[in-house]
Scaffold this active site. Structure first.
Site, PDB file in Angstrom:
ATOM      1  CB  SER A   1      -0.899   0.005   1.244  1.00 21.03           C
ATOM      2  OG  SER A   1      -1.637   1.211   1.321  1.00 21.03           O
ATOM      3  CB  SER A   2       1.523   3.831  -2.555  1.00 25.80           C
ATOM      4  OG  SER A   2       1.724   2.932  -3.608  1.00 25.80           O
ATOM      5  CB  ALA A   3       3.793   6.765   1.267  1.00 28.68           C
TER       6      ALA A   3
END
Length: 359
Positions: free
Chosen positions: A70-72
């Site tokens: 899950s990307s920042a």
């Protein structure tokens, strides 16, 4: 817009991964075992590894390579800003992951259509379940994202959540004229966000800022070619380390040396030995630091360290520009870097053909 607040934690799997105390292995954080830490990580502004080693247990419950995440949130927000999404648009997301970003897309275009493609069937199914639970309509397709989803094209917007070193022309083909593609572009030297606008059968646009993402599975780098054969040796008083340490220098050098890999080797000296490799041509180079003079070794048809010095000097002569002065044009023939304007193309020193010969 939906009244529902889309929460990241509603999409994060029960097991996530963080770097262990040894600094090498990734270790699991299970929601049922440590709910407070799991929740704190989900609510942080950092990226979260949600799969390691393509889902295979190769290291006795630990992991080495993150393969889905899950990307920042901060970089997701920046990419959505660059996407300039409007209600009613047809959107393709390449790399479904947890489904959280797809939910944000669907929330922003309730009258539109959001399609998301994911190469891993298990990850795709988990994302479908999470999206169904929050009631946001997204069509999740299992397949290779490099091919896009031609059956649902054309799209007004394409957003890519895994990095690429080569932009597939299929994405340009499947974007309406005037449409936009936002993606993370990466190399061994560093990466940056890229926004392409499609017109006249080409995608053209400028880089935005440095950002790091894991690569599409089909674009994972080849194993480097390190220290085989008998190299040519020369000495120098120039210890060029900036392309290895400075993201701006590294990004600029990559526009002249695409497809090259970097490495560092600790051999007991004051500074690590720096390594360069171009696997298709079998070329490699190294810089070993000595107190007074430094040793450069080069092997193969490409003189990689000579190319590195020339590329760095070119960047320095331009005034050391950041990545936002560079751009990329993607056509059926391939992709071309440019500086400041699309007609100011950047030539690469040489290329490797399918047989690995430099030309």
């Amino acid at each position: 817009m939906s009244d529902r607040v889309v929460r990241r934690e509603d999409f994060i799997p029960e097991v996530i991964w963080t770097r262990g105390s040894d600094g090498f292995f990734l270790v699991p954080v299970r929601r049922q075992d440590d709910p407070d830490r799991w929740t704190a990580l989900c609510r942080s502004d950092e990226g979260i590894a949600t799969q390691v080693d393509d889902g295979e247990d190769r290291y006795g419950g630990k992991g080495v390579m993150p393969t889905s995440s899950s990307s920042a949130p901060w970089v997701m927000a920046r990419m959505l800003d660059l996407l300039d999404l409007r209600d009613g648009m047809a959107v393709l997301e390449v790399g479904t992951g947890t489904g959280y970003n797809a939910a944000l897309l669907a929330e922003r275009t309730p009258a539109g259509a959001v399609t998301s493609i994911e190469i891993d069937p298990a990850i795709a199914e988990q994302a479908r379940t999470a999206l169904d639970q929050v009631g946001l309509p997204v069509t999740v397709v299992v397949g290779d994202g490099e091919a896009g989803v031609p059956d649902r094209a054309p799209f007004d917007r394409i957003i890519v959540t895994a990095s690429v070193a080569r932009v597939p022309y299929a994405w340009v083909e499947q974007t309406r004229p005037g449409g936009r593609i936002v993606l993370p572009f990466t190399s061994e030297f560093g990466g940056a966000l890229l926004t392409l606008t499609v017109a006249d059968g080409a995608g053209c646009g400028r880089f935005d800022r440095e950002a790091g993402f894991m690569p599409l599975r089909g674009q994972r780098p080849d194993p480097p070619a390190w220290r085989h054969g008998d190299p040519d040796i020369r000495t120098t008083d120039r210890e060029l380390r900036a392309p290895f340490d400075d993201p701006a220098a590294g990004f600029a050098v990559n526009t002249r040396m695409p497809g090259c890999a970097l490495g560092r080797l600790v051999e007991g000296g004051a500074a690590p030995t720096l390594l360069l490799s171009h696997a298709p041509s079998g070329s490699w180079a190294s810089l070993r630091s000595e107190p007074d003079r430094h040793e450069i070794a080069q092997h193969g048809p490409r003189r990689l360290w000579d190319e590195l010095e020339a590329a760095y000097d070119w960047w320095d002569g331009l005034g050391r520009p950041g990545c936002d002065r560079f751009g990329l044009t993607v056509t059926p023939e391939g992709q071309t870097f440019w500086c400041d304007q699309p007609d100011q193309t950047i030539p690469t020193p040489c290329r490797a053909d399918a047989d690995g010969e430099a030309s």
